[in-house]
Motif scaffolding. Structure first.
Motif, short mmCIF file in Angstrom:
data_model
loop_
_atom_site.label_atom_id
_atom_site.label_comp_id
_atom_site.label_asym_id
_atom_site.label_seq_id
_atom_site.Cartn_x
_atom_site.Cartn_y
_atom_site.Cartn_z
N ASP A 160 73.76 26.97 -26.01
CA ASP A 160 74.83 27.21 -26.71
C ASP A 160 75.00 28.83 -26.92
O ASP A 160 75.85 29.35 -26.93
CB ASP A 160 74.70 26.78 -28.39
CG ASP A 160 74.80 25.37 -28.25
OD1 ASP A 160 75.58 24.83 -27.70
OD2 ASP A 160 74.46 24.56 -29.32
N LEU A 161 73.47 29.26 -27.06
CA LEU A 161 73.56 30.93 -27.08
C LEU A 161 74.23 31.27 -25.75
O LEU A 161 75.05 32.50 -25.85
CB LEU A 161 72.18 31.51 -27.23
CG LEU A 161 72.18 32.85 -27.20
CD1 LEU A 161 72.89 33.56 -28.27
CD2 LEU A 161 70.50 33.25 -27.18
N LEU A 162 73.82 30.72 -24.58
CA LEU A 162 74.41 31.34 -23.22
C LEU A 162 75.84 31.31 -23.36
O LEU A 162 76.62 32.25 -22.53
CB LEU A 162 73.87 30.77 -22.06
CG LEU A 162 72.16 31.26 -22.04
CD1 LEU A 162 71.46 30.11 -20.93
CD2 LEU A 162 72.21 32.47 -21.46
N PHE A 163 76.22 30.34 -23.65
CA PHE A 163 77.99 30.24 -23.84
C PHE A 163 78.36 31.14 -24.68
O PHE A 163 79.50 31.83 -24.42
CB PHE A 163 78.34 28.77 -24.74
CG PHE A 163 79.78 28.71 -24.58
CD1 PHE A 163 80.71 28.16 -23.35
CD2 PHE A 163 80.51 28.66 -26.06
CE1 PHE A 163 82.10 28.11 -23.77
CE2 PHE A 163 81.68 28.69 -26.19
CZ PHE A 163 82.61 28.34 -24.86
N VAL A 164 77.97 31.63 -25.59
CA VAL A 164 78.52 32.59 -26.65
C VAL A 164 78.36 33.99 -26.00
O VAL A 164 79.22 34.78 -26.14
CB VAL A 164 77.83 32.52 -27.95
CG1 VAL A 164 77.91 33.80 -29.01
CG2 VAL A 164 78.01 31.50 -28.90
N VAL A 165 76.99 34.01 -25.35
CA VAL A 165 76.92 35.48 -24.67
C VAL A 165 77.84 35.49 -23.49
O VAL A 165 78.25 36.51 -23.31
CB VAL A 165 75.33 35.29 -24.09
CG1 VAL A 165 75.14 36.49 -22.98
CG2 VAL A 165 74.41 35.64 -25.30
N ALA A 166 78.31 34.58 -22.85
CA ALA A 166 79.16 34.44 -21.81
C ALA A 166 80.66 35.01 -22.40
O ALA A 166 81.16 35.97 -21.85
CB ALA A 166 79.52 33.51 -21.11
N ARG A 167 80.99 34.83 -23.32
CA ARG A 167 82.09 35.03 -24.18
C ARG A 167 81.94 36.68 -24.68
O ARG A 167 83.01 37.22 -24.42
CB ARG A 167 82.54 34.23 -25.43
CG ARG A 167 82.80 32.67 -24.96
CD ARG A 167 83.54 32.06 -26.10
NE ARG A 167 84.83 32.42 -26.29
CZ ARG A 167 85.34 32.58 -27.49
NH1 ARG A 167 84.61 32.18 -28.31
NH2 ARG A 167 86.63 33.15 -27.67
N CYS A 168 80.93 36.73 -25.15
CA CYS A 168 80.44 38.38 -25.66
C CYS A 168 80.84 39.21 -24.41
O CYS A 168 81.17 40.41 -24.46
CB CYS A 168 79.36 38.27 -26.58
SG CYS A 168 79.61 37.81 -27.97
N ILE A 169 80.27 38.77 -23.53
CA ILE A 169 80.18 39.63 -22.35
C ILE A 169 81.49 39.99 -21.65
O ILE A 169 81.89 40.98 -21.40
CB ILE A 169 79.12 39.12 -20.85
CG1 ILE A 169 77.80 39.06 -21.27
CG2 ILE A 169 79.51 39.81 -19.80
CD1 ILE A 169 76.89 38.26 -20.44
N ALA A 170 82.27 38.84 -21.63
CA ALA A 170 83.69 38.82 -21.33
C ALA A 170 84.39 40.05 -22.44
O ALA A 170 85.31 40.84 -21.72
CB ALA A 170 84.44 37.62 -21.40
N LYS A 171 84.16 39.77 -23.67
CA LYS A 171 84.83 40.69 -24.40
C LYS A 171 84.46 42.21 -24.19
O LYS A 171 85.11 43.30 -24.19
CB LYS A 171 84.52 40.22 -25.89
CG LYS A 171 84.94 41.20 -26.97
CD LYS A 171 84.71 40.49 -28.49
CE LYS A 171 85.38 41.66 -29.47
NZ LYS A 171 84.77 41.52 -30.75
N ALA A 172 83.11 42.67 -24.16
CA ALA A 172 82.49 43.58 -23.81
C ALA A 172 83.09 44.30 -22.41
O ALA A 172 83.20 45.53 -22.61
CB ALA A 172 80.86 43.64 -24.01
N GLU A 173 83.13 43.44 -21.49
CA GLU A 173 83.79 44.20 -20.30
C GLU A 173 85.27 44.17 -20.26
O GLU A 173 85.75 44.81 -19.33
CB GLU A 173 83.46 43.03 -19.38
CG GLU A 173 82.13 42.89 -18.58
CD GLU A 173 82.11 41.88 -17.71
OE1 GLU A 173 80.96 41.91 -16.73
OE2 GLU A 173 82.65 40.89 -17.58
#
Length: 187
Positions: A160-173
């Motif tokens: 679940d954390l990795l899913f959220v992190v993937a979304r946060c990385i997309a936002k940061a990029e």
């Protein structure tokens, strides 16, 4: 420092079995070895993600995921010593807090998203899917052996954390998330 491996090959596994840290020998296709291998693959996938993040201005994700690699190595150690437990409820709670903190930065999902958009986002999703496999392998082992009941929960929260992190990385990029486009219904 403890035991050092001075020779990489031992020839002791040439007939299809391997040794656990407690001295037991089991088949290389035993569910315990499958679980260990899946956790190791996940750790390797995280290593690739960390390498992708390096130099991208995404240090907060590196700081987040680096310690998780160590917990995964601990989990592999647990699996190598039947009856030994390292991962605990505190580790699970820590992941839950991270999920809540990072998810608070995101817009609510209105559609399913697909892995992709950038290499870092795709790699985070690859690690997430590998984490799900590690959880399944661990649960297969739990059907026949006594294992740490916190470990599969930890793996579940980590995915679940990795899913959220993937979304946060997309936002940061500034990378748009790839939204699922379902097949149109025939007319």
């Amino acid at each position: 420092m403890g035991y050092r491996l001075s020779k990489v090959y031992t020839r002791t596994g040439d007939k299809g079995d391997t040794g656990l840290a407690d001295g037991q020998r089991i088949g290389k296709d035993h569910p315990r070895i499958e679980a260990m291998g899946s956790v190791d693959e996940l750790n390797s996938q995280l290593g690739v993600l960390l390498a992708e993040l390096a130099g991208q201005g995404l240090d907060r994700f590196t700081a987040l995921l680096g310690p998780i690699q160590h917990r995964l190595f601990d989990l592999g150690g647990e699996l190598a010593i039947p009856g030994h437990h390292i991962i605990d409820a505190g580790d699970v709670s820590a992941l839950e807090q991270l999920i809540d903190d990072y998810n608070a930065e995101l817009e609510p999902l209105k559609n399913f998203i697909l892995p992709g958009g950038s290499r870092c986002v795709a790699q985070a999703h690859l690690a997430r899917s590998q984490c799900r496999r590690a959880e399944r392998r661990y649960l297969s082992l739990a059907r026949q052996d006594d294992v740490n009941p916190q470990a599969p929960i930890y793996l579940n929260r980590l995915s679940d954390l990795l899913f959220v992190v993937a979304r946060c990385i997309a936002k940061a990029e500034g990378t748009p998330e790839v939204l699922w486009a379902p097949k149109p219904k025939p007319q």
